[in-house]
Enzyme design. Structure first.
Site, PDB file in Angstrom:
ATOM      1  NE  ARG A  22      -7.426  -9.696  -5.853  1.00 30.75           N
ATOM      2  CZ  ARG A  22      -8.588  -9.147  -5.523  1.00 30.75           C
ATOM      3  NH1 ARG A  22      -9.627  -9.253  -6.345  1.00 30.75           N
ATOM      4  NH2 ARG A  22      -8.736  -8.459  -4.395  1.00 30.75           N
ATOM      5  CE  LYS A  73      -4.195  -1.799   2.021  1.00 35.17           C
ATOM      6  NZ  LYS A  73      -5.138  -1.729   3.134  1.00 35.17           N
TER       7      LYS A  73
END
Lengths: 501, 166, 501, 166
Positions: free
Chosen positions: C292, C116
């Site tokens: 994804r 992150k």
């Protein structure tokens, strides 16, 4: 809008109608026979009423009982589905007379279109072409022969009183004519109690094409394009698609216009279907009009995005159509495979029994309109159709691929079905290539059944090995559940016979 | 244990050994392991050489095996039966075919023959109404009608012996 | 194009990927653990390989074994689905090194977006706004407090090493600040083995909005509109929809552009999702990028008509995108309800056991991406999501009505599910009205659970009467099947207790 | 036979008569006929006053009845039990609540108390990992921890008694 609708039907179409009702916030009432106490339409409905014994003549066709239920349940409309009472003029009248709305066309339209000869005669008043032939049932053989010679051989002799291929004869020349008429008359008499037959021109390489119609009470009539229905066996549709690989946009427009005119000619209201035969030169002829929702209606829903049952309900409630002709478009391609409880290898003999395992295909563009569940018994009382697999994709090739994928993942254990037969149709090069005509099945029957019977060495090994294990387990587990024990192998039979000798 | 699998006009000789919960099968394809796990009554998940199959053997009559959706009519013959066949005794089985039984329940609407009539294989014997359709029941073999156990108008259960041909 | 694809996953996503493979004519290879020997993905695949024990650490996460299977089965590509190995940089690298195509982004893109802090820092180089806050994990409390004061309280303290709400704290003012940081650090350390935390501005009435991205190897990057994902509980999405009732077309265009820029900034290839937070004033901030396929991807498929898995495969095979940005349109509205094996009444505790009855909804615009069947055992080893019900209709209201209809006909017997919970969300006036923000669940929790617990007198009568009959039948049928006998009624318990005294 | 149906804080008195394969139920709603037909193990199609319901009573613990998809926690009390309750003996049942058993199999990751500790109703007793999630098991009643039958790191089956509170 209606508050509560009684669905005077069973099986997949009852469920399909109720789905739309529920989405519209309308309560649903089911009726059921003895055999259908736990059928999916009973489980789905808000209310359910028993109306009689299992044979449909004692339940789903008993319209006094159904009207009673409508009153008792305070239903304000009745949807007849297809089959049963859907094209029954008397029923439509009685429903209307009892102050309940019949979700379907006016009784007069049903009457006009219900009799083939009457429908034909009525169409001769319009610009819609009908197949050349006799306008009245045959009385005088000489006169009939003159007509046959005028329209040209080969001609078709058809029963006026019913369908399904009974009383139908193709006559190649004048010599065979009078004998053929006699035979057709006798066959028709014995099948329908009505010996009347008429003559039509026999079309070469005919395509069975039908147009979906919607007409409201405000004078708006539109068509929602065609459905190609030429894949038939025993005059029963097996696979339908839209758009048709045979129809170009010019022909679509002409035929659509003719379909609208047909509906207008009998002051039609509601959803209906105008069926045409189209010959190899793209001449089209009115065949008949079905004054109800058609089995294959989802094909049209998937390419137009219109919910036909919702439109039927809206029309019956007096609302205008939710779209205009120029708002009807074709998006992508849809194919329907009808799944019957029938054994294709045994000449499509119906199959009954418990569904021991059920895996319904799903995923993008995959819709199954059915009314089956695992553990359910398929009884011999009603139509053997278990449901309809309808696949949509952006083009015909992808829709065929998707249908093949879906059929491959479809598993119904315990009864024989036409899943595999549909797969072999979709795989056939003539189908994949398109177009094809109504002779497809008779012409490629052998290919299709050969494909069904074929198997690799590996498949034989799998089948043999699993069968071996199955039998071994039964032998070593004689305490096993009864239902498994009744499986009797050919091999076990052979042993028994030997012992008896 | 040696067996022969018959399917249509094809035959495959196999030799099955039980190895734990799996089967080892020798055949013309070489040696392969078959792993069949029951999913439901009469329905198996089968892995053979890592290929995945769903196999159903749950119909009343196990000569019908369904592999990945394809219904197949197979026979699995053991050594004794193969020996009998080599001795020419196989035909015994065929006389059994003269028993005509109903596959589904229904209403007999018409019978075309009487006892003593000769019929040819494939000729319709009678009409039965079931599932909204009229079904023709055809003669499975040629021969003489020995017995008729039903009448037109009679409702019959599945598996009723209706006619015997000898 | 690939000849054979190994799907390194299980459950609904494995099935969903394989469906597209089969439609594209690509063979499929499944891998399975002990618990999954007869799981739907094994039954569906062309080939299936056992890779280990039931815990995913011993099977679905074992990438050496999966690579072995890929080699052995001569698969030319691996699709990782979501979860498991889908965002594992090492796995992506090893797959590529073994000469097999990884159907997903380059390892570098996974790496950049996986952390992150790294993702945040990388986004600061672009024009895409990020939530104001610290750029580095906190070392110095004083310095951090200065940042917090600069961006303004309330601020959010978040774990750098993981998600799911662990190590997260909202701080209202400077006084509470240093204690809160300490607690968050300790919690984060124990949860993820990584005590680093950072500070973000706390947004009011935030909306969780994500954009679907597709990027090919030829430099084309497009977005396929947003998905509204603000209905969450415990930071887990429950219901998603597209288009969002909160986003107008101007904002959509701006955010879409930012999403494309995000993907381009890390040289993205394949399908991905850029997540944003949008505050009540329609300011949006980059949150994270998922490299994804997303669980909720079907929502996008249903409004755009694009098969995202097909695009993933095409991209991985080096083909260009099948559509351009200006060909992406929004047709109608789609809503996804996630169906979990969880008991909403017991704080969403997972539920395991046999599915004794299963009725999956179907019909127009109704898609269920699942991997369950009647008779199947739900084990405690994997994610409790049973599947996703995705309904499409021409507008949001109809899509909600259709979803409600479908949830009402959905029946899963034998285990507890979130079907009813989803129904109570869809019924809630704030949801029906839209828009709603991420506080929806915490704000209306009581309404939702009250709705769940409510019942009419009639329902009580039905429940009581059926329970009575069930117990009576068990008593009179002590030979009944074992599984039924283990049902133990409160009433029976009461009697037993009395006897013991 | 008289019963009381309890659901949440509502109670409904009913009187059930068996009439053939149907039930006749008297209650504040008047007299109604209930027709419950088994579809699957523990799943019934119920018609009450022509309204259609699908009712599931197949969970392990029958206090959960599912009516048209809605899971309900109900109690069905018979005359004897109602009498006991009137005598104030109902609380006997509650002591049983001190038995904490697992609802699903899983891995115990943490236990927050030791034998002899006092706990308040609703406090987390331990953490269990199952279905990729960490689940808190809470104290069903307030009391003293009498027994702890598991250890952190142990895998437990469904229905294991893990803690006793008294």
């Amino acid at each position: 809008m209606f508050n509560k609708i009684l669905v005077a039907n069973r099986g997949e179409i009852a469920l399909r109608v109720m789905r739309t009702c529920r989405e519209m916030g309308i309560k649903t009432v089911a009726v059921f026979s003895d055999a259908d106490r736990t059928a999916p339409h009973v489980l789905f409905a808000d209310e359910a009423y028993h109306i009689g014994a299992s044979p449909s003549s004692e339940s789903y066709l008993k319209y006094d009982k159904i009207l009673d239920v409508a009153q008792k349940s305070q239903s304000d409309a009745i949807h007849p589905g297809y089959g049963f009472l859907s094209e029954n003029t008397d029923f439509a009248k009685q429903v209307a007379e009892s102050g309940i709305t019949f979700i379907g066309p006016p009784a007069n339209a049903i009457k006009t279109m219900g009799d083939k000869t009457m429908a034909r005669q009525s169409m001769l008043q319009t610009n819609v072409p009908v197949v050349p032939g006799t306008e009245e049932p045959i009385d005088d053989i000489e006169q009939a022969l003159a007509v046959a010679q005028k329209i040209g051989f080969p001609v078709l002799i058809k029963a006026a009183g019913g369908g399904g291929g009974k009383g139908m004869r193709i006559v190649e020349n004048a010599t065979a004519f009078s004998d053929a008429v006699g035979m057709a008359q006798r066959e028709s008499q014995s099948a329908f109690g009505d010996g009347r037959v008429y003559i039509e021109k026999y079309l070469e390489e005919p395509h069975h094409i039908e147009f979906q119609i919607l007409a409201d009470q405000h004078g708006n009539t539109i068509h929602l394009n065609e459905r190609e229905c030429s894949i038939q066996r025993r005059y029963q549709k097996v696979i339908e698609e839209s758009p048709s690989p045979f129809i170009d946009s010019e022909l679509r427009q002409k035929m659509g216009q003719a379909a609208v005119e047909t509906a207008q000619s009998c002051d039609y209201e509601g959803a209906g279907t105008v069926e045409f035969l189209v010959d190899k030169n793209k001449n089209f002829y009115f065949l008949e009009m079905n004054t109800r929702l058609q089995v294959e209606h989802p094909v049209t829903e998937m390419i137009t995005g219109v919910d036909l049952v919702a439109e039927q309900i809206r029309i019956a409630a007096g609302l205008p159509l939710s779209l205009k002709q120029n708002e009807v478009s074709i998006s992508g391609h849809a194919i329907e495979c009808r799944i019957y409880a029938e054994d294709a290898a045994q000449d499509f003999a119906p199959s009954t029994g418990e569904i021991v395992m059920l895996q319904i295909p799903d995923g993008a563009g995959t819709r199954f309109d059915g009314a089956i569940r695992q553990g359910m018994e398929i009884t011999p009382y009603y139509d053997p159709m278990l449901g309809k697999l309808v696949c949509w994709a952006e083009n015909r090739e992808s829709a065929i691929n998707r249908s093949e994928r879906a059929l491959r993942e479809f598993y119904i254990g315990g009864i024989e079905t036409t899943i595999q037969f549909c797969r072999s149709v979709l795989k056939h090069p003539v189908f994949r290539e398109g177009p094809y005509d109504t002779h497809f099945y008779s012409q490629y029957k052998n290919d299709l059944h050969k494909e069904l019977a074929e198997s690799s060495d590996k498949t034989m090994l799998v089948a043999g090995g699993t069968l071996f294990q199955h039998i071994e387990q039964l032998k070593h587990n004689s305490q096993g559940d009864k239902s498994t024990k009744k499986v009797k192998s050919n091999w076990v039979t052979a042993q028994k016979e030997q012992t008896h000798r | 244990m040696k067996y022969e699998v018959n399917l249509g006009d094809k035959a495959l000789s196999i030799d099955i050994k039980i190895a734990g919960d799996k089967l080892v099968i020798d055949s013309a394809l070489g040696q392969m392991r078959l792993d069949a796990v029951k999913i439901q009554r009469g329905v198996y998940s089968v892995l053979l050489d890592n290929q995945s199959f769903v196999v159903g053997v749950c119909s009343e009559n196990d000569q019908r095996v369904n592999v990945n959706g394809a219904p197949l009519s197979i026979k699995l013959l053991d050594a004794i039966h193969l020996h009998l066949r080599d001795l020419g005794w196989e035909s015994v089985e065929e006389t059994k075919l003269g028993q005509v039984a109903t596959q589904i329940p229904g209403l007999i609407t018409k019978i075309f023959y009487q006892v003593g009539d000769e019929v040819e294989e494939g000729e319709p014997l009678l009409l039965m109404e079931a599932m909204k359709m009229e079904n023709e029941i055809k003669a499975p073999v040629s021969g003489t009608i020995l017995k008729i156990n039903v009448q037109a108008g009679q409702t019959v259960d599945k598996g009723t012996n209706i006619i015997e041909i000898g």
